[in-house]
Design a protein around this motif. Structure first.
Motif, PDB file in Angstrom:
ATOM      1  N   THR A 162       5.773   6.143   6.330  1.00  0.00           N
ATOM      2  CA  THR A 162       6.836   5.581   6.665  1.00  0.00           C
ATOM      3  C   THR A 162       6.559   4.213   7.305  1.00  0.00           C
ATOM      4  O   THR A 162       6.748   3.055   7.142  1.00  0.00           O
ATOM      5  CB  THR A 162       8.166   6.303   7.263  1.00  0.00           C
ATOM      6  OG1 THR A 162       8.210   7.383   6.566  1.00  0.00           O
ATOM      7  CG2 THR A 162       9.114   5.388   7.497  1.00  0.00           C
ATOM      8  N   ALA A 163       5.560   4.386   8.413  1.00  0.00           N
ATOM      9  CA  ALA A 163       5.130   3.256   9.423  1.00  0.00           C
ATOM     10  C   ALA A 163       4.274   2.435   8.732  1.00  0.00           C
ATOM     11  O   ALA A 163       4.289   1.459   8.618  1.00  0.00           O
ATOM     12  CB  ALA A 163       4.286   3.918  10.487  1.00  0.00           C
ATOM     13  N   TRP A 164       3.346   3.082   7.675  1.00  0.00           N
ATOM     14  CA  TRP A 164       2.482   2.060   6.608  1.00  0.00           C
ATOM     15  C   TRP A 164       3.210   1.328   5.988  1.00  0.00           C
ATOM     16  O   TRP A 164       3.039   0.128   5.704  1.00  0.00           O
ATOM     17  CB  TRP A 164       1.498   3.142   5.891  1.00  0.00           C
ATOM     18  CG  TRP A 164       0.488   2.186   5.220  1.00  0.00           C
ATOM     19  CD1 TRP A 164      -0.673   1.863   5.494  1.00  0.00           C
ATOM     20  CD2 TRP A 164       0.551   1.868   3.755  1.00  0.00           C
ATOM     21  NE1 TRP A 164      -1.261   1.229   4.558  1.00  0.00           N
ATOM     22  CE2 TRP A 164      -0.639   1.236   3.478  1.00  0.00           C
ATOM     23  CE3 TRP A 164       1.625   2.166   2.730  1.00  0.00           C
ATOM     24  CZ2 TRP A 164      -0.894   0.635   2.215  1.00  0.00           C
ATOM     25  CZ3 TRP A 164       1.359   1.580   1.615  1.00  0.00           C
ATOM     26  CH2 TRP A 164       0.441   0.956   1.212  1.00  0.00           C
ATOM     27  N   GLY A 165       4.256   1.840   5.217  1.00  0.00           N
ATOM     28  CA  GLY A 165       5.249   1.346   4.271  1.00  0.00           C
ATOM     29  C   GLY A 165       6.022   0.150   5.055  1.00  0.00           C
ATOM     30  O   GLY A 165       5.987  -0.999   4.329  1.00  0.00           O
ATOM     31  N   LEU A 166       6.353   0.576   6.081  1.00  0.00           N
ATOM     32  CA  LEU A 166       7.058  -0.816   6.618  1.00  0.00           C
ATOM     33  C   LEU A 166       6.192  -1.856   7.238  1.00  0.00           C
ATOM     34  O   LEU A 166       6.379  -2.914   6.787  1.00  0.00           O
ATOM     35  CB  LEU A 166       8.081  -0.200   8.058  1.00  0.00           C
ATOM     36  CG  LEU A 166       8.492  -1.221   8.726  1.00  0.00           C
ATOM     37  CD1 LEU A 166       9.828  -1.449   7.970  1.00  0.00           C
ATOM     38  CD2 LEU A 166       9.184  -0.490  10.230  1.00  0.00           C
ATOM     39  N   ALA A 167       5.113  -1.586   7.592  1.00  0.00           N
ATOM     40  CA  ALA A 167       4.025  -2.507   8.018  1.00  0.00           C
ATOM     41  C   ALA A 167       3.708  -3.391   6.905  1.00  0.00           C
ATOM     42  O   ALA A 167       3.625  -4.732   6.713  1.00  0.00           O
ATOM     43  CB  ALA A 167       2.745  -1.937   8.553  1.00  0.00           C
ATOM     44  N   VAL A 168       3.471  -2.669   5.705  1.00  0.00           N
ATOM     45  CA  VAL A 168       2.894  -3.254   4.432  1.00  0.00           C
ATOM     46  C   VAL A 168       4.152  -4.262   3.928  1.00  0.00           C
ATOM     47  O   VAL A 168       4.069  -5.470   3.297  1.00  0.00           O
ATOM     48  CB  VAL A 168       2.527  -2.344   3.425  1.00  0.00           C
ATOM     49  CG1 VAL A 168       2.267  -3.414   2.118  1.00  0.00           C
ATOM     50  CG2 VAL A 168       1.127  -1.939   3.735  1.00  0.00           C
ATOM     51  N   THR A 169       5.390  -3.910   4.039  1.00  0.00           N
ATOM     52  CA  THR A 169       6.619  -4.584   3.681  1.00  0.00           C
ATOM     53  C   THR A 169       6.637  -5.920   4.355  1.00  0.00           C
ATOM     54  O   THR A 169       6.838  -7.035   3.761  1.00  0.00           O
ATOM     55  CB  THR A 169       7.807  -3.771   3.891  1.00  0.00           C
ATOM     56  OG1 THR A 169       7.909  -2.593   3.069  1.00  0.00           O
ATOM     57  CG2 THR A 169       9.232  -4.523   3.307  1.00  0.00           C
TER      58      THR A 169
END
Length: 442
Positions: A162-169
């Motif tokens: 979740t944290a990775w996806g938010l950062a990439v978004t």
């Protein structure tokens, strides 16, 4: 040590509490609990994340303790001590798990309590440990903790995604260009925020799914089904009915014995004395007067015995002024000094108060007759779970045993009939302790 207990019904609601809504009242509590709600899902995610951190360490310690106990069985004292410690470590885990889930979901789970054996001495200690080791409620809670730990470790992984996806978004806002999916597939241009958003949404969905799964599994493991609840209620009802029948039989026997051995011979003696006085009225008036005076004194003693007998059947002060006043009157009539400590914020139901009064009265009577005690302490409390609790302790010789038809047997049966639990502890040399816990609305 002598211990007797029965399973009480679920704790009643105090008289001052608001009544439950009628809708769904015929359903078990767990069926009315909402597992899927935003607050409980968020709480479950937090619980799982915490268990993902501490759970593996706790389970590792449990397996280590088990391995140490089995491996050191040759060194009997060390190995057995480790296995006994393991049993109560598992109990602590189970207690924590039930409290955690009840606080999170409000399942209405009773607090897990240690098992106790009714057998005396060292055999009773071993039997207590064995009962605790095979307690099904404990093992269900441990299984729930283990599953929650596995889900917690998975939750930590999902939180990372979740944290990775938010950062990439949000990466285009910071000018990040070197982005790889799982370290293998490079993402260029608009693909990076799109993939990041997809991973973020999927991870949130997975997190919610793990939280919901945790609630469903926990409820399935720890909350009995409707059929099991009905069977338990039927068993408790049968136990209470048997206790009531036995208590009534013991009470009837006691009344018959008191009448036959006490009042009846005294009344017969009064009749014979009056008959003898009648024959002496003409010939020896002074002797007749003395006999009439003797019969009069015996009549007053018989009346006193009848009053005491009636008070043992029904204490009117208990209805009029409550348990505190009734126990004060009981203590004032005791043949040995009694220290009373009664703290009741409000009155309970009459059956509960009557049962506690009977327990204390019978315990004081037994102490005066058999224990050679020089004093008794009586404590009465209303606990947070709406249970009326009483404890009577004397400083006598101890060694009391439950004998069918005896006073202690009457205590156990009376408490059982009221849906409570009784515990009698009387080692040789004393002291003798009698405890009773009875639902306030029994």
């Amino acid at each position: 040590m002598t211990t007797a207990s029965v399973l009480p019904p679920p704790p009643p609601t105090p008289a001052s509490a608001e009544p439950a809504p009628a809708a769904g009242a015929d359903q078990p509590l767990a069926a009315r609990v909402r597992i899927v709600s935003p607050g409980r899902i968020a709480g479950a995610v937090a619980h799982l994340a915490a268990l993902g951190v501490i759970g593996p360490g706790v389970l590792g310690a449990v397996f280590g303790l088990f391995g140490a106990g089995v491996g050191l069985l040759a060194a009997l004292l060390i190995g057995v001590t480790a296995l006994v410690a393991l049993v109560y470590v598992l109990f602590a885990i189970a207690w924590f798990e039930r409290v955690r889930l009840d606080g999170l979901y409000g399942l209405g789970l009773p607090v897990l309590r240690p098992r106790r054996s009714a057998r005396p001495g060292f055999v009773g200690v071993l039997h207590t440990i064995w009962l605790q080791a095979i307690d099904p409620g404990q093992w269900r809670a441990v299984a729930s903790f283990t599953i929650a730990t596995i889900l917690g470790v998975s939750t930590l992984g999902v939180v990372g995604f979740t944290a990775w996806g938010l950062a990439v978004t949000v990466s285009p806002l910071f000018g990040w260009s070197d982005i790889n999916l799982l370290g293998l597939l490079p993402l260029y241009g608009i693909a990076a925020p799109l993939v990041g958003l997809l991973v973020f949404v999927a991870s949130l969905a997975a997190m919610v799914g793990l939280a919901v799964l945790h609630g469903l599994i926990s409820r399935a493991i720890l909350v009995p089904s409707r059929e099991v609840q009905l069977e338990e209620q039927a068993r408790a009802s049968d136990t209470r009915r048997a206790g009531a029948v036995r208590a009534a039989e013991v009470e009837r026997t006691r009344i018959e014995r008191d009448l036959h051995d006490g009042v009846q011979p005294r009344l017969v003696s009064i009749g014979m004395t009056l008959g003898l006085a009648q024959t002496k009225i003409d010939d020896d008036p002074e002797a007749a007067k003395a006999l009439v005076a003797e019969a009069h004194a015996s009549t007053k003693s018989a009346i006193t015995e009848l009053r005491q007998l009636a008070r043992g059947i029904h204490a009117s002060v208990l209805d009029d002024r409550g348990l505190d006043a009734a126990l004060s009157a009981l203590a004032s009539r005791s043949h040995i000094p009694v220290t009373l400590d009664v703290r009741l914020p409000y009155r309970c139901s009459r059956p509960a108060e009557a049962a506690v009064y009977f327990v204390i009265a019978e315990a004081l009577t037994n102490a005066a007759k058999h224990s050679r005690a020089t004093g008794c302490r009586v404590h009465v409390r209303l606990r947070d779970d709406a249970t009326l609790w009483a404890r009577v302790e004397d400083d006598g010789l101890g060694g009391a045993r439950i004998v069918p038809g005896g006073g202690l047997d009457g205590i156990v049966n009376r408490v059982t009939a009221a849906g409570g639990t009784a515990r009698i502890d009387s080692p040789q040399g004393g002291p003798t302790t009698v405890e009773a816990s009875i639902p306030c609305a029994s």
